[in-house]
Design a protein around this motif. Structure first.
Motif, PDB file in Angstrom:
ATOM      1  N   VAL A 178       0.841  -1.195   0.000  1.00 46.17           N
ATOM      2  CA  VAL A 178       0.000   0.000   0.000  1.00 46.17           C
ATOM      3  C   VAL A 178       0.875   1.243   0.000  1.00 46.17           C
ATOM      4  O   VAL A 178       1.755   1.401   0.849  1.00 46.17           O
ATOM      5  CB  VAL A 178      -0.943   0.015   1.218  1.00 46.17           C
TER       6      VAL A 178
ATOM      7  N   GLU B 132       0.504   5.233   0.436  1.00 45.51           N
ATOM      8  CA  GLU B 132      -0.486   6.126   1.028  1.00 45.51           C
ATOM      9  C   GLU B 132      -0.916   7.235   0.088  1.00 45.51           C
ATOM     10  O   GLU B 132      -1.996   7.799   0.230  1.00 45.51           O
ATOM     11  CB  GLU B 132       0.054   6.734   2.332  1.00 45.51           C
TER      12      GLU B 132
ATOM     13  N   PRO C 207      -4.723   6.395  -1.141  1.00 51.21           N
ATOM     14  CA  PRO C 207      -3.977   5.161  -0.872  1.00 51.21           C
ATOM     15  C   PRO C 207      -4.330   4.094  -1.912  1.00 51.21           C
ATOM     16  O   PRO C 207      -5.480   4.007  -2.356  1.00 51.21           O
ATOM     17  CB  PRO C 207      -4.451   4.752   0.527  1.00 51.21           C
TER      18      PRO C 207
ATOM     19  N   ALA D 156      -3.191  -0.125  -3.248  1.00 47.73           N
ATOM     20  CA  ALA D 156      -2.382  -1.345  -3.227  1.00 47.73           C
ATOM     21  C   ALA D 156      -1.863  -1.576  -4.634  1.00 47.73           C
ATOM     22  O   ALA D 156      -2.651  -1.619  -5.593  1.00 47.73           O
ATOM     23  CB  ALA D 156      -3.218  -2.530  -2.762  1.00 47.73           C
TER      24      ALA D 156
ATOM     25  N   PRO E  63      -3.511  -7.980  -2.382  1.00 51.71           N
ATOM     26  CA  PRO E  63      -3.305  -6.860  -1.466  1.00 51.71           C
ATOM     27  C   PRO E  63      -3.137  -7.355  -0.040  1.00 51.71           C
ATOM     28  O   PRO E  63      -3.554  -8.473   0.299  1.00 51.71           O
ATOM     29  CB  PRO E  63      -4.593  -6.047  -1.617  1.00 51.71           C
TER      30      PRO E  63
END
Length: 239
Positions: A12, A14, A24, A26, A47
């Motif tokens: 991830v 941000e 954010p 993934a 993720p």
């Protein structure tokens, strides 16, 4: 014939910017799924999730790629933090170590790339050199250098010659984890590939970045092993 489904770990960020969005996300560099596809597999991104669900997630794929990325927190191998070690990525560490544990427990074919190789070593009780000086390349620059296969290993069977590989890292395997053997080295002795020698399991880690290269031999072998894993674990047809 259905292509083997290969899960690729993601992380991830941000702040991911695209179009009008800054949120954010993934993600994983596109080279990972492109390499899987070029080698004959189908790719799915995994993720971060509850580490307790890693086995459930891996029950849906035929093989696993643990991608490169930031440094593992040295707490996972019982070391004090070197000031040159990057900031912790706690969520990613827990998720990827859980994925590796589940893959090993379920005999899911596994390829660790760069950080992924280091995570494989740590998951099996090994340690890392937190910073290596003078290995190759300038800080922040992807470069290439030769790696030499260790005869008799799975990697050497796939790539028997000395190969120039794309590399970007400042940490390396130190003490090997349980059951692992070195299967390639740099000219300076840095460990460049590790594997489990058990012929019934396909478990390999490489320190370089094959997703930045055109050589698909290692990934093609993972895809073949994943196809066998899928066939062995296919549900029995109901008559």
């Amino acid at each position: 014939m259905t292509r083997p489904l290969i899960g690729i770990s993601t992380y991830v960020e941000e702040s991911a910017r695209y179009g009008v969005w800054d949120v954010p996300a993934a993600l994983a560099p596109s080279g990972y799924h492109e390499l899987v596809q070029a080698a004959g597999g189908a790719a799915v991104l995994l993720p971060p999730d509850d580490p307790g669900r890693a086995a459930e997630v891996l029950g849906r794929v035929d093989g696993l790629v643990v991608a490169g990325g930031p440094d593992l927190d040295p707490v996972h191998y019982g070391a004090a933090r070197d000031p040159r070690t990057g900031a912790p990525a706690a969520v990613r560490d827990r998720w990827e170590l859980a994925l590796i544990d589940a893959a090993l427990a379920g005999d899911v074919p596994l390829l660790g790339i760069c950080r992924g190789m280091q995570a494989l070593n740590v998951a099996l009780g090994g340690t890392l050199v937190q910073h290596i000086d003078g290995h190759v390349g300038a800080p922040g620059v992807m470069s290439r250098h030769p790696v030499r296969p260790v005869p008799g290993t799975r990697y050497a069977a796939l790539v028997p010659e000395e190969a120039q590989v794309p590399t970007y890292h400042h940490q390396a395997v130190d003490q090997l984890g349980r059951g692992l053997v070195v299967s390639a080295e740099a000219v300076d002795g840095t460990v460049e590939a590790i594997e489990l020698p058990d012929p019934r399991r396909w478990v390999l880690g490489v320190q370089w970045h094959p997703e930045r290269d055109t050589d698909t031999r290692v990934m093609s072998s993972l895809i073949a092993a994943a196809g066998l894993h899928a066939a062995l674990h296919a549900p029995t047809p109901v008559s």
